[in-house]
Design an enzyme around this catalytic site. Structure first.
Site, short mmCIF file in Angstrom:
data_model
loop_
_atom_site.label_atom_id
_atom_site.label_comp_id
_atom_site.label_asym_id
_atom_site.label_seq_id
_atom_site.Cartn_x
_atom_site.Cartn_y
_atom_site.Cartn_z
N GLN A 156 33.74 37.40 37.92
CA GLN A 156 34.64 38.53 38.13
C GLN A 156 34.64 38.99 39.57
O GLN A 156 33.86 38.51 40.40
CB GLN A 156 34.20 39.69 37.22
CG GLN A 156 32.77 40.15 37.47
CD GLN A 156 32.32 41.19 36.45
OE1 GLN A 156 32.11 42.35 36.80
NE2 GLN A 156 32.14 40.78 35.19
N HIS A 211 35.96 42.73 42.11
CA HIS A 211 36.49 44.09 42.15
C HIS A 211 37.30 44.28 43.43
O HIS A 211 36.98 43.70 44.47
CB HIS A 211 35.36 45.12 42.11
CG HIS A 211 34.39 44.91 40.99
ND1 HIS A 211 34.74 45.03 39.67
CD2 HIS A 211 33.08 44.57 40.99
CE1 HIS A 211 33.69 44.78 38.91
NE2 HIS A 211 32.67 44.49 39.69
N GLU A 257 29.34 47.59 45.01
CA GLU A 257 28.27 47.90 44.07
C GLU A 257 26.95 47.31 44.57
O GLU A 257 26.94 46.40 45.40
CB GLU A 257 28.60 47.38 42.67
CG GLU A 257 28.89 45.90 42.60
CD GLU A 257 29.49 45.49 41.26
OE1 GLU A 257 29.47 46.27 40.31
OE2 GLU A 257 30.00 44.35 41.18
N HIS A 280 31.54 37.20 41.70
CA HIS A 280 30.15 37.25 41.27
C HIS A 280 30.05 37.16 39.75
O HIS A 280 31.04 37.31 39.03
CB HIS A 280 29.49 38.55 41.74
CG HIS A 280 30.12 39.79 41.18
ND1 HIS A 280 31.23 40.39 41.73
CD2 HIS A 280 29.79 40.55 40.10
CE1 HIS A 280 31.55 41.46 41.03
NE2 HIS A 280 30.69 41.58 40.03
N ARG A 294 38.65 39.61 35.76
CA ARG A 294 37.88 38.45 35.32
C ARG A 294 38.59 37.15 35.67
O ARG A 294 39.77 36.96 35.33
CB ARG A 294 37.65 38.50 33.80
CG ARG A 294 36.83 39.67 33.33
CD ARG A 294 36.47 39.53 31.84
NE ARG A 294 36.03 40.81 31.31
CZ ARG A 294 36.83 41.67 30.69
NH1 ARG A 294 38.10 41.37 30.47
NH2 ARG A 294 36.35 42.83 30.26
#
Length: 294
Positions: free
Chosen positions: A63, A65, A82, A140, A160
């Site tokens: 996936q 972001h 993150e 990642h 995804r």
């Protein structure tokens, strides 16, 4: 009250676990597995950062972001950098970060469609105590056998590429549009700026620190929101004991006491490390919609 003890709720996941102790109570034997624990401000406030725990028995999807610009173009407030703090890992636990080499977009798209993308990723072993900062745009996948604290920009949006043949929804076009098809460049090594204060991640969308300085300290964050996550030993804040699995949001002057064996992670938004650990802190980079108290 300057220190807000956040509430939390469990999120069921097919790759989750039932052995959550000592951080949280284990679910009943016949209950669904818990994959995530999310923290919430009991006042209903929204903040720059979001804290989660992850519990994995299987690999998560491949996936990515979006960054701030891509997210805002879709009407969201921010993107999603993150960081992961590895609390426990099995001997063969891994996390995929970026690609083993630079690929062109057509090759990545084809690999996502036929499943070979998982072999194009750089899977690296992880162990307890590792801390990884993953910027938005990094392709990642979090591996199995992990207990992880996740600190992230507050955005619930994941694209995804691939999910190992499951029937979960994929988002290939969106994922392709926001991804970097390059090796993960890593992060600067941790650095100590004073006894018991280590900087683990900086220069991105938030700062992550580790505190191990036992004794009593005063925090005066002013308007800066500061998240504290005790993971070892004892932490008291304004005379109130905290426990493993607690997350505390500090929005005003507070007194904290760390036991000599304590480990506390601290996070706050912005790219720059605060020069003062304990004392007057008056800078704010937050867009929290709650008024500062304390």
């Amino acid at each position: 009250m300057a220190a807000i003890f956040l509430t939390h709720h469990a999120v069921e996941k097919p790759w989750g676990r039932r052995d959550l102790a000592p951080l949280f109570d284990d679910p009943a034997p016949d209950a669904p597995a818990v994959g995530e624990i999310w923290y919430d401000d009991p006042r209903g406030c929204s903040h720059d950062l979001l804290i989660k725990y992850l519990f994995t028995t299987d690999r998560l999807s491949v996936q990515v972001h979006p960054d701030d610009a891509a997210a805002r173009a879709r009407g969201f407030a921010r993107g999603k950098d993150e960081a992961w703090i590895i609390l426990s890992a099995e001997p063969d636990s891994t996390i995929a970060l970026g690609f083993r080499e630079t690929y062109d977009a057509d090759a990545v798209r084809a690999a996502a469609l036929d499943g070979s993308i998982e072999n194009m990723l750089h899977w690296q072993p992880v162990r307890a105590g590792d801390v990884i900062y993953s910027p938005a745009g990094t392709v990642h996948a979090i591996g199995k056998g992990l207990r992880v604290v996740e600190i992230q920009q507050n955005l619930d949006l994941t694209y995804r590429f691939y999910d190992y043949g499951s029937d979960r929804e994929l988002h290939l076009d969106d994922a392709m549009a926001v991804s970097d098809f390059i090796p993960f460049t890593g992060q600067a090594p941790a650095r100590s700026i004073e006894a018991g204060r280590d900087i683990l991640a900086e220069g991105g969308k938030f700062i992550l620190e580790r505190w191990t300085a036992g004794g009593e300290h005063r925090l005066v964050p002013g308007e800066l929101p500061l998240w504290l996550l005790p993971v070892e030993g004892a932490l008291h804040i304004d005379g109130q004991a905290t426990g493993l699995g607690d997350a505390i949001l500090v929005e005003g002057s507070s007194v904290i006491t760390l036991s000599q064996d304590a480990t506390v992670y601290a996070a706050y938004p912005g790219a720059d490390v605060l020069g003062t650990l304990l004392g007057s802190i008056a800078r704010s980079t937050s867009d929290s919609n709650c008024a500062v108290t304390g």
